[in-house]
Design an enzyme around this catalytic site. Sequence first.
Site, PDB file in Angstrom:
ATOM      1  N   GLU A   1     -10.415 -14.260   0.829  1.00 22.78           N
ATOM      2  CA  GLU A   1      -9.547 -13.212   1.368  1.00 22.78           C
ATOM      3  C   GLU A   1     -10.161 -12.543   2.597  1.00 22.78           C
ATOM      4  O   GLU A   1      -9.616 -11.602   3.146  1.00 22.78           O
ATOM      5  CB  GLU A   1      -9.197 -12.171   0.290  1.00 22.78           C
ATOM      6  CG  GLU A   1     -10.368 -11.637  -0.497  1.00 22.78           C
ATOM      7  CD  GLU A   1      -9.960 -10.741  -1.667  1.00 22.78           C
ATOM      8  OE1 GLU A   1      -8.796 -10.332  -1.760  1.00 22.78           O
ATOM      9  OE2 GLU A   1     -10.842 -10.443  -2.484  1.00 22.78           O
TER      10      GLU A   1
ATOM     11  N   CYS B   1      -3.507 -16.483  -5.091  1.00 27.91           N
ATOM     12  CA  CYS B   1      -3.035 -15.430  -5.987  1.00 27.91           C
ATOM     13  C   CYS B   1      -2.457 -14.243  -5.229  1.00 27.91           C
ATOM     14  O   CYS B   1      -2.097 -13.240  -5.810  1.00 27.91           O
ATOM     15  CB  CYS B   1      -4.146 -14.989  -6.930  1.00 27.91           C
ATOM     16  SG  CYS B   1      -5.602 -14.401  -6.060  1.00 27.91           S
TER      17      CYS B   1
ATOM     18  N   ASP C   1      -5.041  -9.638   1.199  1.00 30.20           N
ATOM     19  CA  ASP C   1      -6.123  -9.152   2.051  1.00 30.20           C
ATOM     20  C   ASP C   1      -6.381 -10.084   3.222  1.00 30.20           C
ATOM     21  O   ASP C   1      -6.651  -9.633   4.327  1.00 30.20           O
ATOM     22  CB  ASP C   1      -7.406  -8.976   1.224  1.00 30.20           C
ATOM     23  CG  ASP C   1      -7.395  -7.657   0.474  1.00 30.20           C
ATOM     24  OD1 ASP C   1      -7.048  -6.634   1.098  1.00 30.20           O
ATOM     25  OD2 ASP C   1      -7.704  -7.647  -0.725  1.00 30.20           O
TER      26      ASP C   1
ATOM     27  N   HIS D   1       6.487   4.869 -18.377  1.00 30.83           N
ATOM     28  CA  HIS D   1       7.577   4.448 -19.242  1.00 30.83           C
ATOM     29  C   HIS D   1       8.798   4.009 -18.432  1.00 30.83           C
ATOM     30  O   HIS D   1       9.500   3.085 -18.806  1.00 30.83           O
ATOM     31  CB  HIS D   1       7.955   5.584 -20.187  1.00 30.83           C
ATOM     32  CG  HIS D   1       7.973   5.133 -21.604  1.00 30.83           C
ATOM     33  ND1 HIS D   1       7.509   5.887 -22.628  1.00 30.83           N
ATOM     34  CD2 HIS D   1       8.377   3.977 -22.152  1.00 30.83           C
ATOM     35  CE1 HIS D   1       7.634   5.219 -23.750  1.00 30.83           C
ATOM     36  NE2 HIS D   1       8.158   4.056 -23.487  1.00 30.83           N
TER      37      HIS D   1
HETATM   38  C1  PEP Z   1      -5.177 -10.517  -2.459  1.00 34.65           C
HETATM   39  O1  PEP Z   1      -5.880  -9.855  -1.694  1.00 34.65           O
HETATM   40  O2  PEP Z   1      -4.371 -11.377  -2.079  1.00 34.65           O
HETATM   41  C2  PEP Z   1      -5.235 -10.286  -3.906  1.00 34.65           C
HETATM   42  C3  PEP Z   1      -4.581 -11.046  -4.760  1.00 34.65           C
HETATM   43  O3  PEP Z   1      -5.980  -9.251  -4.338  1.00 34.65           O
HETATM   44  P1  PEP Z   1      -5.487  -7.729  -4.380  1.00 34.65           P
HETATM   45  O4  PEP Z   1      -4.024  -7.710  -4.020  1.00 34.65           O
HETATM   46  O5  PEP Z   1      -5.770  -7.256  -5.750  1.00 34.65           O
HETATM   47  O6  PEP Z   1      -6.351  -7.111  -3.328  1.00 34.65           O
HETATM   48 MG    MG Z   2      -7.550  -8.694  -2.446  1.00 37.93          MG
END
Ligand code: PEP
Ligand code: MG
Length: 577
Positions: free
Chosen positions: A430, A502, A454, A188
């Site tokens: 990654e 991402c 990663d 929360h």
């Molecule tokens: C990453 O490794 O960049 C990624 C987006 O995955 P996570 O942070 O969930 O390992």
């Molecule tokens: Mg990752």
Amino acid sequence: MKYLGNKVGNGLALGKVYIINTKIPKIEKKTLITDDEITKEKESLKVILNEVVKDYEKLEKEASEDEIRQLCNFYKILLNSNSLITSMEEVIDKEKCDRNEAITKVMKRKADELSLVDNAYLKMRSKDIEDVTNKLLRKSLGINEIDLSKLKEDTILVAEEIPPSILLSSNLGYVKGIVSELGGKTSHVAILASTLGIPSVFGIKEISKTLTDGELIYVNGNEGYIENNLTNTKINEIKDKIKKEELLKASLEEMKDKPSLTKDNKPLLITANAGELSELDKLLEVNSDGIGLFRTEFLFLNRSVAPDEEYLFNIYKTFAEKFKEKPLIIRTLDIGGDKKCPYLDIKEEQNPFLGYRAIRYCLDNKEFFKVSLRAMLRASHYGNVMIMYPMISSLEEIYKASEILDEAKRELASKNIPFNKNIKVGIMVEVPSTAIISDMLIDEVDFFSIGTNDLIQYTVAVDRLNPTVSNLYSFYNPGVIRLIKKTIDSCLDKKEKFVGMCGEMAADPLAIILLVGLGLQEFSVNASMVLKVKKLISLIDSKEAKEIANKVLTLKTAKEIETYLEVCAKKIYGKYY
Ligand code: PEP
Ligand code: MG
């Protein structure tokens, strides 16, 4: 000194540390002997409950935010419930114990009931009950409440875990940041902090014992770290950053309905990273171009058994329907590493980040994997769902995953359950080996999403969670940049395929210039960063960025690259940087 934690977001802050200690001292047990004692104890219990209800009523009246009013109301309803009072009285009657024991027992029962509910959000509400229990006990023991209502200077609240009630009753204008050792994204306090826009970092071990009251610290909620021992130059730099962040924030609202374009009108996708149903409203509000990374592991954590197909399907379907034709990239389970799931058969490992993780576990546990795949396939009938495999390190893994996916498709088809037969399938890049052979892998998939969180740790050999070596963990490491370039190049001339990112690097203002220049097509960032990234990209000319990227590729050290990009960012972003 810099301390890394989990980012809760909400921007940057500078303020003096206020350490909150809400621990209740050890309570001596008391046995009641006479009926008279028992009656008096029950009466005093009611008085205490009433007083705490009144405190919450006062807070509710004074609160200007809906979220706070709702929370106070929740506490009031809880404490006013007849069943709660009767249960406490029964404990006093039966066990001949005092009110403190009755409060502790009954409230714990309530918290346990909630913690068993099959829903991460509700589960976190059991923490609120702990907070109410402590308030009741403090009142009962005559311990003064921590009073932050009269705060008069910019303050950063620091605690093992910040109780929502303390935050609610403080002079919010002066609460500039929150730092805690515990607390999840759905706690929360995290939700409250986001509602109130308070920069927050959670999950820094022992921090309430490391910092001292009154010292000045910097909280970077966007990147998930805090810093102390600040020099005057650093303080001035931070103040400048905060001012610019405020200016940028004020100009973001208008970005919501604008298309994602560079300054020279090159279209890009700015998507969001998602993890839970409770985030959906926030994600929709920023009007991203879709979801670039749905971290499904959050649906598997904090439970005693794995979620079933129906449960997963319903969540994916809800997202798919809301995002309609916009991409919804659902990542298959990325468990292992720092994400532990006790009910899965993953043993303790010396190097869990290099161990039995993500796709490695799923390929070995085909039936378990197919549950998730069927849920994703079924949801694809309701929107633009794409499937993404994490931690791919070789072509064989893609082949194996595709075989299992085909099996899941056949199972659904045999039951006439609808799904998108041409569903797009991609991989996260990654692992360095994947980036290196990305030119071969692109023929097997529809898209790449570069997971720099990663990719950096594996390329530079730096544990992403280890603060001692965090100085080596850099977006600007030339080796990392070459792998990113290789991955983007492998995809660029392939029609109908795309390459995104991402990892957190996709939201870094300096890196964004480089990434636009290298030709990245999709930027998937946290919801709180979508509009900011959209704004920054709108200020970048893609041809100029290409020249900058070419120059970056000739530079030999991370420091040189960062310094060069700093200069470019100042010129390109102007007052926004
Ligand atoms: C990453 O490794 O960049 C990624 C987006 O995955 P996570 O942070 O969930 O390992
Ligand atoms: Mg990752």
